[in-house]
Design a protein around this motif. Structure first.
Motif, PDB file in Angstrom:
ATOM      1  N   MET A   1     -20.050 -12.540   4.860  1.00  0.00           N
ATOM      2  CA  MET A   1     -19.471 -12.012   6.064  1.00  0.00           C
ATOM      3  C   MET A   1     -18.485 -10.894   5.696  1.00  0.00           C
ATOM      4  SD  MET A   1     -17.882 -14.102   9.236  1.00  0.00           S
ATOM      5  CE  MET A   1     -19.489 -14.779   9.532  1.00  0.00           C
ATOM      6  N   LYS A   2     -18.564  -9.788   6.395  1.00  0.00           N
ATOM      7  CA  LYS A   2     -17.687  -8.652   6.122  1.00  0.00           C
ATOM      8  C   LYS A   2     -16.339  -8.862   6.800  1.00  0.00           C
ATOM      9  CE  LYS A   2     -21.394  -5.306   5.745  1.00  0.00           C
ATOM     10  NZ  LYS A   2     -21.940  -4.043   6.246  1.00  0.00           N
ATOM     11  N   THR A   3     -15.293  -8.559   6.067  1.00  0.00           N
ATOM     12  CA  THR A   3     -13.942  -8.648   6.625  1.00  0.00           C
ATOM     13  C   THR A   3     -13.222  -7.327   6.393  1.00  0.00           C
ATOM     14  OG1 THR A   3     -13.035  -9.562   4.592  1.00  0.00           O
ATOM     15  CG2 THR A   3     -13.782 -11.131   6.247  1.00  0.00           C
ATOM     16  N   ARG A   4     -12.190  -7.113   7.186  1.00  0.00           N
ATOM     17  CA  ARG A   4     -11.353  -5.936   7.014  1.00  0.00           C
ATOM     18  C   ARG A   4      -9.924  -6.323   7.381  1.00  0.00           C
ATOM     19  NH1 ARG A   4     -13.176  -2.104  12.135  1.00  0.00           N
ATOM     20  NH2 ARG A   4     -12.268  -3.407  13.768  1.00  0.00           N
ATOM     21  N   SER A   5      -8.995  -5.563   6.865  1.00  0.00           N
ATOM     22  CA  SER A   5      -7.582  -5.759   7.180  1.00  0.00           C
ATOM     23  C   SER A   5      -7.041  -4.481   7.791  1.00  0.00           C
ATOM     24  CB  SER A   5      -6.779  -6.100   5.928  1.00  0.00           C
ATOM     25  OG  SER A   5      -7.133  -7.362   5.432  1.00  0.00           O
ATOM     26  N   ARG A   6      -6.303  -4.637   8.866  1.00  0.00           N
ATOM     27  CA  ARG A   6      -5.624  -3.505   9.492  1.00  0.00           C
ATOM     28  C   ARG A   6      -4.128  -3.697   9.295  1.00  0.00           C
ATOM     29  NH1 ARG A   6      -5.434  -3.057  14.676  1.00  0.00           N
ATOM     30  NH2 ARG A   6      -5.982  -5.191  15.154  1.00  0.00           N
ATOM     31  N   LEU A  42     -25.124  -8.922  16.088  1.00  0.00           N
ATOM     32  CA  LEU A  42     -25.066  -7.986  17.200  1.00  0.00           C
ATOM     33  C   LEU A  42     -25.729  -6.670  16.796  1.00  0.00           C
ATOM     34  CD1 LEU A  42     -21.355  -8.524  18.335  1.00  0.00           C
ATOM     35  CD2 LEU A  42     -23.420  -9.547  19.314  1.00  0.00           C
ATOM     36  N   SER A  43     -26.148  -5.895  17.769  1.00  0.00           N
ATOM     37  CA  SER A  43     -26.788  -4.616  17.475  1.00  0.00           C
ATOM     38  C   SER A  43     -25.762  -3.508  17.240  1.00  0.00           C
ATOM     39  CB  SER A  43     -27.730  -4.229  18.620  1.00  0.00           C
ATOM     40  OG  SER A  43     -26.998  -4.111  19.823  1.00  0.00           O
ATOM     41  N   PHE A  44     -24.483  -3.855  17.287  1.00  0.00           N
ATOM     42  CA  PHE A  44     -23.408  -2.889  17.043  1.00  0.00           C
ATOM     43  C   PHE A  44     -22.305  -3.605  16.268  1.00  0.00           C
ATOM     44  CE2 PHE A  44     -22.895  -4.993  21.081  1.00  0.00           C
ATOM     45  CZ  PHE A  44     -21.574  -5.409  21.074  1.00  0.00           C
ATOM     46  N   ALA A  45     -21.472  -2.834  15.596  1.00  0.00           N
ATOM     47  CA  ALA A  45     -20.387  -3.423  14.804  1.00  0.00           C
ATOM     48  C   ALA A  45     -19.268  -3.896  15.718  1.00  0.00           C
ATOM     49  CB  ALA A  45     -19.853  -2.410  13.802  1.00  0.00           C
ATOM     50  N   SER A  46     -18.900  -5.149  15.557  1.00  0.00           N
ATOM     51  CA  SER A  46     -17.809  -5.721  16.330  1.00  0.00           C
ATOM     52  C   SER A  46     -17.077  -6.723  15.445  1.00  0.00           C
ATOM     53  CB  SER A  46     -18.362  -6.406  17.586  1.00  0.00           C
ATOM     54  OG  SER A  46     -17.298  -6.887  18.374  1.00  0.00           O
ATOM     55  N   TYR A  47     -15.755  -6.761  15.572  1.00  0.00           N
ATOM     56  CA  TYR A  47     -14.928  -7.627  14.739  1.00  0.00           C
ATOM     57  C   TYR A  47     -14.095  -8.554  15.600  1.00  0.00           C
ATOM     58  CZ  TYR A  47     -16.018  -4.617  10.774  1.00  0.00           C
ATOM     59  OH  TYR A  47     -16.663  -3.923   9.791  1.00  0.00           O
ATOM     60  N   ARG A  48     -13.756  -9.721  15.047  1.00  0.00           N
ATOM     61  CA  ARG A  48     -12.841 -10.648  15.708  1.00  0.00           C
ATOM     62  C   ARG A  48     -11.660 -10.913  14.788  1.00  0.00           C
ATOM     63  NH1 ARG A  48     -17.039 -14.537  16.230  1.00  0.00           N
ATOM     64  NH2 ARG A  48     -17.605 -15.104  14.127  1.00  0.00           N
ATOM     65  N   ARG A  49     -10.484 -11.057  15.394  1.00  0.00           N
ATOM     66  CA  ARG A  49      -9.270 -11.323  14.623  1.00  0.00           C
ATOM     67  C   ARG A  49      -9.324 -12.748  14.094  1.00  0.00           C
ATOM     68  NH1 ARG A  49      -4.959 -14.096  14.996  1.00  0.00           N
ATOM     69  NH2 ARG A  49      -5.484 -14.806  17.067  1.00  0.00           N
ATOM     70  N   VAL A  50      -9.009 -12.907  12.830  1.00  0.00           N
ATOM     71  CA  VAL A  50      -8.960 -14.240  12.237  1.00  0.00           C
ATOM     72  C   VAL A  50      -7.566 -14.610  11.762  1.00  0.00           C
ATOM     73  CG1 VAL A  50     -11.410 -14.353  11.635  1.00  0.00           C
ATOM     74  CG2 VAL A  50      -9.800 -13.387  10.001  1.00  0.00           C
ATOM     75  N   ALA A  51      -6.686 -13.629  11.576  1.00  0.00           N
ATOM     76  CA  ALA A  51      -5.313 -13.914  11.142  1.00  0.00           C
ATOM     77  C   ALA A  51      -4.425 -12.709  11.388  1.00  0.00           C
ATOM     78  CB  ALA A  51      -5.286 -14.279   9.662  1.00  0.00           C
ATOM     79  N   THR A  52      -3.168 -13.011  11.733  1.00  0.00           N
ATOM     80  CA  THR A  52      -2.145 -11.972  11.852  1.00  0.00           C
ATOM     81  C   THR A  52      -0.949 -12.428  11.041  1.00  0.00           C
ATOM     82  OG1 THR A  52      -2.907 -11.399  14.079  1.00  0.00           O
ATOM     83  CG2 THR A  52      -0.696 -10.667  13.461  1.00  0.00           C
ATOM     84  N   MET A  53      -0.471 -11.578  10.152  1.00  0.00           N
ATOM     85  CA  MET A  53       0.657 -11.918   9.288  1.00  0.00           C
ATOM     86  C   MET A  53       1.731 -10.842   9.400  1.00  0.00           C
ATOM     87  SD  MET A  53      -2.389 -13.084   7.642  1.00  0.00           S
ATOM     88  CE  MET A  53      -2.841 -11.580   6.937  1.00  0.00           C
ATOM     89  N   MET A  54       2.985 -11.279   9.257  1.00  0.00           N
ATOM     90  CA  MET A  54       4.113 -10.348   9.269  1.00  0.00           C
ATOM     91  C   MET A  54       4.843 -10.473   7.937  1.00  0.00           C
ATOM     92  SD  MET A  54       7.324 -10.099  11.905  1.00  0.00           S
ATOM     93  CE  MET A  54       6.736  -8.891  13.058  1.00  0.00           C
ATOM     94  N   ILE A  55       5.154  -9.334   7.338  1.00  0.00           N
ATOM     95  CA  ILE A  55       5.887  -9.310   6.076  1.00  0.00           C
ATOM     96  C   ILE A  55       7.364  -9.080   6.408  1.00  0.00           C
ATOM     97  CG2 ILE A  55       6.157  -8.117   3.867  1.00  0.00           C
ATOM     98  CD1 ILE A  55       3.137  -7.361   4.172  1.00  0.00           C
TER      99      ILE A  55
END
Length: 88
Positions: A1-6, A42-55
């Protein structure tokens, strides 16, 4: 599964508290990291949030920074409260 961080930087003008962090935080700039995973099938790229962190600055003397898991709604609530406070 592809993941990304923003990553984004949020600024608070006043000291604040946010659920998930056990101590008050001073006014300032804070880095927020949101991890998302791609929704497969899906036939298009879509992402769901799995975690939010604050430094944040460490409360203990041994470390300089700590990363806390927070909820995106809790972050939005803290930002809304900060914006509604009068400037000093």
């Amino acid at each position: 599964m592809k993941t990304r961080s923003r990553r984004e930087v949020v600024t608070f003008k006043h000291s604040f508290q946010i659920r998930g962090i056990d101590h008050p935080l001073p006014a300032g700039r804070y880095e927020v990291v949101t991890d998302e995973e791609m929704i497969e099938g899906l036939s298009f790229a879509s992402y769901r949030r799995v975690a939010t962190m604050m430094i944040v600055p460490a409360a203990s003397h041994g470390a300089r920074m700590e990363m806390f898991s927070i909820g995106p709604i809790d972050l939005a609530d803290a930002q809304r409260r900060d914006a509604s406070m009068p400037d000093e």
